[in-house]
Motif scaffolding. Structure first.
Motif, mmCIF file in Angstrom:
data_model
loop_
_atom_site.group_PDB
_atom_site.id
_atom_site.type_symbol
_atom_site.label_atom_id
_atom_site.label_comp_id
_atom_site.label_asym_id
_atom_site.label_seq_id
_atom_site.Cartn_x
_atom_site.Cartn_y
_atom_site.Cartn_z
ATOM 1 N N ARG A 85 0.838 -1.194 0.000
ATOM 2 C CA ARG A 85 0.000 0.000 0.000
ATOM 3 C C ARG A 85 0.878 1.250 0.000
ATOM 4 N N ASP A 86 0.472 2.245 -0.753
ATOM 5 C CA ASP A 86 1.144 3.543 -0.902
ATOM 6 C C ASP A 86 2.406 3.490 -1.772
ATOM 7 N N GLU B 282 4.370 2.964 -5.413
ATOM 8 C CA GLU B 282 4.087 3.052 -6.845
ATOM 9 C C GLU B 282 4.363 1.696 -7.486
ATOM 10 N N VAL B 283 3.665 1.436 -8.578
ATOM 11 C CA VAL B 283 3.773 0.149 -9.259
ATOM 12 C C VAL B 283 3.647 0.390 -10.763
ATOM 13 N N ARG B 284 4.182 -0.522 -11.542
ATOM 14 C CA ARG B 284 4.002 -0.474 -12.997
ATOM 15 C C ARG B 284 3.245 -1.724 -13.417
ATOM 16 N N PHE B 285 2.564 -1.615 -14.562
ATOM 17 C CA PHE B 285 1.884 -2.757 -15.162
ATOM 18 C C PHE B 285 2.455 -2.948 -16.559
ATOM 19 N N GLN B 286 3.012 -4.134 -16.802
ATOM 20 C CA GLN B 286 3.612 -4.439 -18.100
ATOM 21 C C GLN B 286 2.746 -5.470 -18.812
ATOM 22 N N HIS B 287 2.366 -5.158 -20.042
ATOM 23 C CA HIS B 287 1.511 -6.050 -20.817
ATOM 24 C C HIS B 287 2.254 -7.351 -21.076
ATOM 25 N N THR B 288 1.644 -8.482 -20.727
ATOM 26 C CA THR B 288 2.348 -9.769 -20.795
ATOM 27 C C THR B 288 2.649 -10.214 -22.219
ATOM 28 N N SER B 289 1.856 -9.778 -23.188
ATOM 29 C CA SER B 289 2.061 -10.236 -24.568
ATOM 30 C C SER B 289 2.941 -9.310 -25.398
ATOM 31 N N THR B 290 2.910 -8.010 -25.110
ATOM 32 C CA THR B 290 3.652 -7.060 -25.944
ATOM 33 C C THR B 290 4.750 -6.311 -25.195
ATOM 34 N N TYR C 13 4.213 5.016 -13.822
ATOM 35 C CA TYR C 13 4.037 4.652 -12.412
ATOM 36 C C TYR C 13 2.574 4.851 -12.040
ATOM 37 N N TRP C 14 2.028 3.920 -11.281
ATOM 38 C CA TRP C 14 0.639 3.999 -10.827
ATOM 39 C C TRP C 14 0.611 3.818 -9.320
ATOM 40 N N LYS C 15 -0.369 4.428 -8.680
ATOM 41 C CA LYS C 15 -0.508 4.328 -7.237
ATOM 42 C C LYS C 15 -1.984 4.185 -6.896
#
Length: 123
Positions: free
Chosen positions: A56-57, A59-67, A99-101
């Motif tokens: 919690r609190d 930052e995180v990233r999301f990486q597309h698994t296919s591309t 970055y996402w939070k």
């Protein structure tokens, strides 16, 4: 490093990407796909966090698994149909733009059952 799906509660559609160009930035398009949370492998995103767990609190990233693109927003805004809405897209390189939070929401363990005997409502 876990793969997840992000589903919009209002529409039941998943955050989806594929190798098409986004209209404003020219990066990779990100869209909504599927019905009632059901979609395909192009709805899968890998959680990339600084430690072992997403805390919690942080930052995180999301990486597309296919591309392999990172879920990003850089400031390009649509004029229509929703004036001022920012374009969300996929970028090939990691940067400050991806970055996402979490600001609000709930977290439930996978398979966690709601036990009604533990809860009651006052009328």
């Amino acid at each position: 490093g876990q793969a997840i799906r992000l589903t919009h509660l209002g529409t039941g559609r998943n955050l989806h990407s594929h190798r098409f160009t986004s209209p404003l930035s020219g990066n990779q398009e990100v869209s909504a796909f599927g019905e009632a949370g059901e979609g395909d492998y192009l709805d899968d995103w890998t959680v990339v966090c600084s430690g072992t767990y997403w805390v919690r609190d942080d930052e995180v990233r999301f990486q597309h698994t296919s591309t392999d693109v990172f879920l990003s927003v850089t400031g390009e805004q649509y004029g229509r149909p929703i004036h001022g809405q920012k374009e969300v897209h996929g970028m090939a390189a990691s940067s400050q733009n991806n970055y996402w939070k979490v600001i609000e929401g709930i977290f439930m363990q996978p398979g966690e059952a709601f036990q009604t005997e533990q809860y009651h409502a006052e009328l």
